[in-house]
Design an enzyme around this catalytic site. Sequence first.
Site, mmCIF file in Angstrom:
data_model
loop_
_atom_site.group_PDB
_atom_site.id
_atom_site.type_symbol
_atom_site.label_atom_id
_atom_site.label_comp_id
_atom_site.label_asym_id
_atom_site.label_seq_id
_atom_site.Cartn_x
_atom_site.Cartn_y
_atom_site.Cartn_z
ATOM 1 N N GLN A 79 0.818 -1.215 0.000
ATOM 2 C CA GLN A 79 0.000 0.000 0.000
ATOM 3 C C GLN A 79 0.855 1.271 0.000
ATOM 4 O O GLN A 79 2.055 1.234 0.260
ATOM 5 C CB GLN A 79 -0.906 0.013 1.230
ATOM 6 C CG GLN A 79 -2.042 -0.985 1.185
ATOM 7 C CD GLN A 79 -3.044 -0.695 2.284
ATOM 8 O OE1 GLN A 79 -3.078 -1.384 3.287
ATOM 9 N NE2 GLN A 79 -3.850 0.325 2.092
ATOM 10 N N HIS A 80 0.189 2.391 -0.311
ATOM 11 C CA HIS A 80 0.703 3.754 -0.114
ATOM 12 C C HIS A 80 1.815 4.188 -1.076
ATOM 13 O O HIS A 80 2.294 5.309 -0.976
ATOM 14 C CB HIS A 80 1.219 3.956 1.326
ATOM 15 C CG HIS A 80 0.305 3.486 2.398
ATOM 16 N ND1 HIS A 80 -0.987 3.938 2.524
ATOM 17 C CD2 HIS A 80 0.497 2.591 3.404
ATOM 18 C CE1 HIS A 80 -1.548 3.344 3.570
ATOM 19 N NE2 HIS A 80 -0.672 2.523 4.104
ATOM 20 N N ASP A 241 -2.204 -4.950 -0.155
ATOM 21 C CA ASP A 241 -1.866 -6.253 0.418
ATOM 22 C C ASP A 241 -2.658 -6.562 1.679
ATOM 23 O O ASP A 241 -3.029 -7.718 1.913
ATOM 24 C CB ASP A 241 -0.365 -6.369 0.669
ATOM 25 C CG ASP A 241 0.220 -5.211 1.462
ATOM 26 O OD1 ASP A 241 -0.528 -4.315 1.902
ATOM 27 O OD2 ASP A 241 1.446 -5.204 1.648
#
Length: 497
Positions: A79-80, A241
């Site tokens: 992520q991110h 994820d």
Amino acid sequence: MDLVAGIDAGTQSLKVVVYDPAGRIVVASTSMPLDMISAADGSREQLPADWVAALHACFRQIDPSVRSRIVALAVSGQQHGFVAVDGAGDVLAPAKLWCDTSTAAECTQIMDASGGVARTIALAGNPILAGYTASKLPWTKTHRPAAYAQLATILLPHDYLNFVLTGQRFCEYGDASGTGWLDVRSRSWSAELLRATDSQRDLGACLPRIANPDELFDIEPATANALGLQATVKVAVGGGDNMMAAIGTGCVEQGRLAMSLGTSGTLFAYSDTPVVDPDGAWAAFCSSTGGWLPLICTMNCTVATEQVATAFGFSTRDGDAHLRDTAPGADGLVMLPFLNGERTPDLPLGKGVLAGLDTTNMTAAHIYRAAMEGATYSLKYGYDAFVGAGMQFERIVLTGGGSNSAAWRQLVADVFGLPVDVPTQPEGAAFGAALQALWAIGLARGDTASIADITRLHVAVDPALSARPDPQRSQAYATAYTRFLRHLDAITPLQRG
């Protein structure tokens, strides 16, 4: 018989699993390592081209007869991350990752421009934390002006792999809620936060459309050919994820609590309604299945135990023996394992601390135990916020690399005072992506099974890996956890200064 595949592009490796839903068995599993570019300022980056190369390498390792039977797949991704892409689809710069803390100052700038932390949470349900995608945009504007000038689309890591697979630019609600720009209550981009991030351009035009959880896309024929797949393969939306691990552990119904012990540690629970904390004690994310996924994330989990093992010249595979040689609480040794900075507790500039050393506990075994306990206590710190908000849980479903350790499984059971179960499929995120693909292709074919129906049928736990709390050890860990909190209180002013 039809097969489905799940791809998990993580921080340390890219994995592919191929699942046979009729036989309820994984028929292929491959993995390729990934390198990370690190700098002293907290930068943590990867080259998206390396993800693509790893993807091709993984599929080459799968037997052609297996690849030819895959009908649908989905991508799970860390992520991110921030992948800057130009109009032609070319990557403009290395991707800044979730564990990148070099943009901590930009987090503050964005929240100040939007009216402060409380106002930011009111707008989107979350503060802008170090590592979130939003802060990487102004950093790029300052440090990579050429990339900023050519920027056409902002993609997350899993979005980028979907773009490679389908030629289309889209995202989905779960992963998008980790950017910091999505209002998780309304599931729409916050125009006010986008303006606070960059008042000089329309960032909304740089964001891909948000696809529904059950959408399917055609694979690019050239990509299918290169991967050895049929040109008829469908690509599901995938997700972050953690969202895919929620599916892979069956955490798609209320009352379920899942914990992932990977490079980062995560604790998440499914909800049918938004679960927003006004103080931002947890991440108020959307799920990738139509609900919400309140989540606690720590940035230092297995990375702490791996660093200790490397420093003392042994493998983490031998770590359980060190745990057996030491007592709960590590004889007073405390580690605050904030090697990458930390998100829970919120210390983006944090550093690791080892306290309580004496002539009896200054051993490799004690320090390894202190690292494992410290990583677990950080998750307990977040769990306490869940419980304080009235959430109740009966057991923990454990996944991630740390779940392979019998000692760590028992440690979690004892620290949290809850039974621990481990799914039979160890790659929770990749397996969850495969199940999402199974759900989406089933709906497209007229199957009415819900994602909960799918997980009830396909997610099983291994009784041999279960752990139950021991009251005596639980009390010893409660004492050690209190000591951890005292040290945390003491260093917090120093590491926020």
